[in-house]
Design a protein around this motif. Structure first.
Motif, mmCIF file in Angstrom:
data_model
loop_
_atom_site.group_PDB
_atom_site.id
_atom_site.type_symbol
_atom_site.label_atom_id
_atom_site.label_comp_id
_atom_site.label_asym_id
_atom_site.label_seq_id
_atom_site.Cartn_x
_atom_site.Cartn_y
_atom_site.Cartn_z
ATOM 1 N N GLN A 50 0.829 -1.207 0.000
ATOM 2 C CA GLN A 50 0.000 0.000 0.000
ATOM 3 C C GLN A 50 0.864 1.258 0.000
ATOM 4 O OE1 GLN A 50 -3.746 -0.611 2.704
ATOM 5 N NE2 GLN A 50 -2.213 -2.111 3.346
ATOM 6 N N SER A 84 -9.098 -0.516 -1.190
ATOM 7 C CA SER A 84 -9.552 0.875 -1.106
ATOM 8 C C SER A 84 -8.375 1.834 -1.002
ATOM 9 C CB SER A 84 -10.493 1.058 0.088
ATOM 10 O OG SER A 84 -9.826 0.853 1.316
ATOM 11 N N VAL A 85 -7.305 1.428 -0.297
ATOM 12 C CA VAL A 85 -6.119 2.275 -0.182
ATOM 13 C C VAL A 85 -5.424 2.396 -1.538
ATOM 14 C CG1 VAL A 85 -3.833 2.486 0.868
ATOM 15 C CG2 VAL A 85 -5.791 1.780 2.262
ATOM 16 N N THR A 185 -4.276 5.235 5.133
ATOM 17 C CA THR A 185 -4.868 5.883 3.957
ATOM 18 C C THR A 185 -4.182 7.193 3.598
ATOM 19 O OG1 THR A 185 -6.523 7.133 5.210
ATOM 20 C CG2 THR A 185 -7.113 4.886 4.542
#
Length: 327
Positions: A50, A84-85, A185
């Motif tokens: 991520q 989602s990240v 995030t």
């Protein structure tokens, strides 16, 4: 031509080195540099993967790639939280395509790099391999270590900087060091005060479908209520920008007195190019150091900005709460 930093490994040190390797390439005019997102050899942890996407979106040549011996790592194979990240990072890249496109044109004209070490614009800031500039208006200080909840950010020069990644638009003073909170995030990046950043915020599955989309202009005022930026685009397909100088290249200047933006042609034959402006978002620092944000979607007479045809000698006067566009 594009280059990559070699067959790297899925490790935090190689994530960090991908930044200064591509900064070096950019300083010697090989600007289309990138690293294999996630590392070529080995299997990155979910956190490392991520964070690597969050770095990769600010590197010119952005791609994920790995060896056949590595475990599959397509984003859709991970949990929705991880997806989602990664999705947010990729959307951020797409939104800034107009900014990248202008930087590429500027490079062909001036030779300036796309990404830059701090000392390129601020010579006194030498030893910062975890900070870098994208053009002159965007500062990135990504997360480069596992398990951290804050990062130390150095804000260069006498400019003020607006934080964008956490949607706070908080303002920080140049010449200071700040400890900023992060979560999975957020990977801090900032717009310089005094800038106008053109973006395309409508979400599309490809850049082909973005070609006729309107622009959104993000105005981050300095403490004197000034801002300027550049807007470049062409037909996105042919070489006529080169063979016939067929492109739209304008300087944008914010006028605080009339609450307007002046468009001034720099070069090129702009015939046939009509930018559509969907939204103008103005950020300024208030008297109590808070950020004041005003969003405009119409001109002073109520005309939707997206319906305004920007042509030579066109002048829209402010009559009510709205925006003035000059040529």
């Amino acid at each position: 031509a594009a280059v990559w930093t070699g067959d790297n490994t899925a490790s935090w040190p190689h994530l960090r080195s991908s930044i200064y390797e591509c900064l070096t390439y950019n300083l010697v005019a090989t600007v289309q540099c990138g690293a294999n997102v996630g590392g070529f050899y080995g299997d990155p942890t979910e956190e490392l993967l991520q964070r690597w996407y969050q770095v990769g979106i600010w590197i010119p040549y952005f791609r994920a790639h790995s060896s056949e011996d590595s475990a599959p790592r397509e984003p859709y194979l991970f949990s929705e939280e991880v997806q989602s990240v990664i999705r947010l990072a990729i959307k951020t890249r797409y939104k800034h395509i107009p900014y990248w496109y202008r930087l590429m044109f500027d490079h062909t004209e001036s030779g300036d790099p796309l990404i830059r070490p701090l000392f390129y614009s601020y010579p006194e800031y030498i030893d910062y391999d975890d900070h870098f500039l994208i053009g002159e208006e965007i500062l990135s200080r990504p997360v480069l270590e596992a398990g951290v909840s804050e990062v130390q950010v150095t804000f260069p020069g006498d400019d003020i900087w607006y934080r964008v990644d956490d949607d706070s638009w908080a303002v920080y003073e140049g010449g200071t060091n700040q400890s900023l909170a992060v979560n999975i995030t957020t990977s801090p990046y900032f717009y310089r005060g005094g800038s106008i950043i053109p973006r395309m915020d409508i979400e599309r599955p490809s850049t082909t479908q973005m070609m006729t989309d309107p622009f959104q202009l993000y105005v981050t005022l300095d403490d004197d209520e000034n801002a300027e930026g550049l807007l470049y685009f062409d037909d996105y397909i042919t070489l006529q920008y080169y063979t016939r100088a067929s492109y739209f290249y304008f300087k944008l200047t914010y006028d605080s007195g009339t609450n307007g933006i002046r468009f001034q042609q720099i070069s090129g034959s702009s015939d046939g190019f009509t930018p559509r402006i969907q939204r103008i978002v103005v950020h300024r620092r208030g008297t109590n150091k808070e950020t004041i944000t005003t969003t405009y979607t119409t001109t002073g007479d109520g005309t939707p900005l997206e319906d305004v045809v920007i042509v030579q000698q066109h002048l829209l006067l402010k009559e009510k709460e709205g925006f003035t566009i000059y040529l």
